[in-house]
Design a protein around this motif. Sequence first.
Motif, PDB file in Angstrom:
ATOM      1  N   GLN A   1      70.667  45.971 -33.109  1.00 42.82           N
ATOM      2  CA  GLN A   1      71.291  44.660 -32.960  1.00 42.82           C
ATOM      3  C   GLN A   1      71.243  44.174 -31.516  1.00 42.82           C
ATOM      4  O   GLN A   1      70.922  43.016 -31.244  1.00 42.82           O
ATOM      5  CB  GLN A   1      72.743  44.738 -33.451  1.00 42.82           C
ATOM      6  CG  GLN A   1      72.859  44.993 -34.949  1.00 42.82           C
ATOM      7  CD  GLN A   1      74.263  45.388 -35.375  1.00 42.82           C
ATOM      8  OE1 GLN A   1      75.013  45.997 -34.604  1.00 42.82           O
ATOM      9  NE2 GLN A   1      74.631  45.042 -36.600  1.00 42.82           N
ATOM     10  N   TYR A   2      71.548  45.058 -30.589  1.00 41.98           N
ATOM     11  CA  TYR A   2      71.580  44.665 -29.178  1.00 41.98           C
ATOM     12  C   TYR A   2      70.181  44.378 -28.642  1.00 41.98           C
ATOM     13  O   TYR A   2      69.990  43.471 -27.826  1.00 41.98           O
ATOM     14  CB  TYR A   2      72.258  45.753 -28.347  1.00 41.98           C
ATOM     15  CG  TYR A   2      72.604  45.291 -26.950  1.00 41.98           C
ATOM     16  CD1 TYR A   2      73.772  44.576 -26.699  1.00 41.98           C
ATOM     17  CD2 TYR A   2      71.744  45.553 -25.883  1.00 41.98           C
ATOM     18  CE1 TYR A   2      74.087  44.135 -25.424  1.00 41.98           C
ATOM     19  CE2 TYR A   2      72.054  45.117 -24.602  1.00 41.98           C
ATOM     20  CZ  TYR A   2      73.219  44.412 -24.377  1.00 41.98           C
ATOM     21  OH  TYR A   2      73.523  43.962 -23.119  1.00 41.98           O
ATOM     22  N   ASP A   3      69.194  45.134 -29.103  1.00 40.68           N
ATOM     23  CA  ASP A   3      67.814  44.901 -28.663  1.00 40.68           C
ATOM     24  C   ASP A   3      67.326  43.509 -29.062  1.00 40.68           C
ATOM     25  O   ASP A   3      66.562  42.868 -28.331  1.00 40.68           O
ATOM     26  CB  ASP A   3      66.878  45.970 -29.230  1.00 40.68           C
ATOM     27  CG  ASP A   3      67.009  47.310 -28.509  1.00 40.68           C
ATOM     28  OD1 ASP A   3      67.681  47.362 -27.455  1.00 40.68           O
ATOM     29  OD2 ASP A   3      66.436  48.308 -29.006  1.00 40.68           O
ATOM     30  N   ALA A   4      67.767  43.036 -30.233  1.00 41.00           N
ATOM     31  CA  ALA A   4      67.403  41.684 -30.670  1.00 41.00           C
ATOM     32  C   ALA A   4      67.953  40.652 -29.696  1.00 41.00           C
ATOM     33  O   ALA A   4      67.301  39.653 -29.378  1.00 41.00           O
ATOM     34  CB  ALA A   4      67.927  41.426 -32.081  1.00 41.00           C
ATOM     35  N   PHE A   5      69.153  40.893 -29.228  1.00 42.05           N
ATOM     36  CA  PHE A   5      69.793  40.030 -28.222  1.00 42.05           C
ATOM     37  C   PHE A   5      69.002  40.051 -26.919  1.00 42.05           C
ATOM     38  O   PHE A   5      68.767  39.007 -26.295  1.00 42.05           O
ATOM     39  CB  PHE A   5      71.225  40.520 -28.006  1.00 42.05           C
ATOM     40  CG  PHE A   5      71.906  40.039 -26.766  1.00 42.05           C
ATOM     41  CD1 PHE A   5      72.205  38.696 -26.581  1.00 42.05           C
ATOM     42  CD2 PHE A   5      72.296  40.942 -25.781  1.00 42.05           C
ATOM     43  CE1 PHE A   5      72.866  38.261 -25.440  1.00 42.05           C
ATOM     44  CE2 PHE A   5      72.957  40.516 -24.639  1.00 42.05           C
ATOM     45  CZ  PHE A   5      73.238  39.173 -24.472  1.00 42.05           C
ATOM     46  N   CYS A   6      68.549  41.237 -26.506  1.00 43.95           N
ATOM     47  CA  CYS A   6      67.772  41.365 -25.266  1.00 43.95           C
ATOM     48  C   CYS A   6      66.459  40.599 -25.353  1.00 43.95           C
ATOM     49  O   CYS A   6      66.061  39.921 -24.396  1.00 43.95           O
ATOM     50  CB  CYS A   6      67.501  42.838 -24.967  1.00 43.95           C
ATOM     51  SG  CYS A   6      68.968  43.776 -24.501  1.00 43.95           S
ATOM     52  N   VAL A   7      65.797  40.687 -26.498  1.00 46.42           N
ATOM     53  CA  VAL A   7      64.535  39.970 -26.693  1.00 46.42           C
ATOM     54  C   VAL A   7      64.776  38.463 -26.648  1.00 46.42           C
ATOM     55  O   VAL A   7      64.057  37.718 -25.986  1.00 46.42           O
ATOM     56  CB  VAL A   7      63.876  40.378 -28.026  1.00 46.42           C
ATOM     57  CG1 VAL A   7      62.684  39.470 -28.338  1.00 46.42           C
ATOM     58  CG2 VAL A   7      63.430  41.834 -27.978  1.00 46.42           C
ATOM     59  N   ALA A   8      65.818  38.015 -27.349  1.00 46.19           N
ATOM     60  CA  ALA A   8      66.105  36.580 -27.430  1.00 46.19           C
ATOM     61  C   ALA A   8      66.530  35.985 -26.098  1.00 46.19           C
ATOM     62  O   ALA A   8      66.243  34.825 -25.808  1.00 46.19           O
ATOM     63  CB  ALA A   8      67.184  36.329 -28.482  1.00 46.19           C
ATOM     64  N   THR A   9      67.206  36.772 -25.280  1.00 44.72           N
ATOM     65  CA  THR A   9      67.731  36.264 -24.005  1.00 44.72           C
ATOM     66  C   THR A   9      66.952  36.780 -22.798  1.00 44.72           C
ATOM     67  O   THR A   9      67.351  36.548 -21.661  1.00 44.72           O
ATOM     68  CB  THR A   9      69.219  36.638 -23.854  1.00 44.72           C
ATOM     69  OG1 THR A   9      69.349  38.073 -23.895  1.00 44.72           O
ATOM     70  CG2 THR A   9      70.052  36.023 -24.965  1.00 44.72           C
ATOM     71  N   LYS A  10      65.867  37.494 -23.094  1.00 44.82           N
ATOM     72  CA  LYS A  10      64.978  38.021 -22.041  1.00 44.82           C
ATOM     73  C   LYS A  10      65.729  38.926 -21.066  1.00 44.82           C
ATOM     74  O   LYS A  10      65.573  38.842 -19.835  1.00 44.82           O
ATOM     75  CB  LYS A  10      64.287  36.874 -21.309  1.00 44.82           C
ATOM     76  CG  LYS A  10      63.343  36.072 -22.192  1.00 44.82           C
ATOM     77  CD  LYS A  10      62.673  34.936 -21.436  1.00 44.82           C
ATOM     78  CE  LYS A  10      61.607  34.251 -22.289  1.00 44.82           C
ATOM     79  NZ  LYS A  10      62.128  33.745 -23.580  1.00 44.82           N
ATOM     80  N   ARG A  11      66.551  39.817 -21.617  1.00 45.18           N
ATOM     81  CA  ARG A  11      67.264  40.796 -20.816  1.00 45.18           C
ATOM     82  C   ARG A  11      66.545  42.143 -20.875  1.00 45.18           C
ATOM     83  O   ARG A  11      65.834  42.430 -21.831  1.00 45.18           O
ATOM     84  CB  ARG A  11      68.690  41.003 -21.353  1.00 45.18           C
ATOM     85  CG  ARG A  11      69.621  39.839 -21.142  1.00 45.18           C
ATOM     86  CD  ARG A  11      70.905  40.040 -21.924  1.00 45.18           C
ATOM     87  NE  ARG A  11      71.848  38.979 -21.637  1.00 45.18           N
ATOM     88  CZ  ARG A  11      72.911  39.115 -20.848  1.00 45.18           C
ATOM     89  NH1 ARG A  11      73.171  40.272 -20.286  1.00 45.18           N
ATOM     90  NH2 ARG A  11      73.727  38.094 -20.621  1.00 45.18           N
TER      91      ARG A  11
END
Length: 257
Positions: free
Chosen positions: A77-87
């Motif tokens: 779940q968190y990795d999806a957030f990183c991809v979407a927000t370029k983190r």
Amino acid sequence: MKNSLNFFSASILATFLVSAFSLSSQTKPTIKWASIPAGTFMMGSPASEVNRGDDEIQHEVKLSAFKMSAYEVTFEQYDAFCVATKREKPSDGGWGRGKRPVINVIWDDATAFAKWMGCRLPTEAEWEYACRAGSTTPFNTGANLTTNQANYDGNYPYSNNALGIYREQSTEVGSFVPNAYGLYDMHGNVWEWCSDWYGEYPSSPQTNPRGSSEGSYRGYRGGSWLSIAFSCRSAYRDYDYPDSRYGDIGFRLVSPE
């Protein structure tokens, strides 16, 4: 000709916006929610509880109903957030990602993910109430917590109980039986950031408390795979600087709905 080009450009723009919206929607992971009923409980621990901390002053707390994520937020779940927000993605310690709880996230990271999901972190009061799930014992499992019930360092059991397993790393979320509210891993696996500044409890009754209005440290609860048993107690409190990043701290969410 100009009108045709304008129509064509508008069509392309509309298609692009629809595609962008669709892609954005796909990046948001699905959260399984547990409904936590409204109620009143005694937050903190009684003076008779073994290994009780001085900061666990018992006081009455009344809470409105809310929804909490049934599982700790996972790497998936968190990795999806990183991809979407370029983190940059946090380290998994070499244990693997997927369904394991995300670790190595500072308080601001956890808060940013929560906002991205349209959610927030739980308050300490919400966390403890949800963890207890109606229980008044040191753990929601009763007077003891075994390593068949939670992931912690079984070399250090609670109150002279039998030794257990020390797994030396996190386990996939949902590997143990949930509590009475349907929440998994409220004891052990990874600590969970809360929204509050760490501070002394009031002694008077409270309604939907948000904790201290300021401070230097943020609280986290629940214990971890690295913890000894007594620090996995429902009432146990720990804290650190908001920019602390460790291999045994993660988080879960509360829905505003």
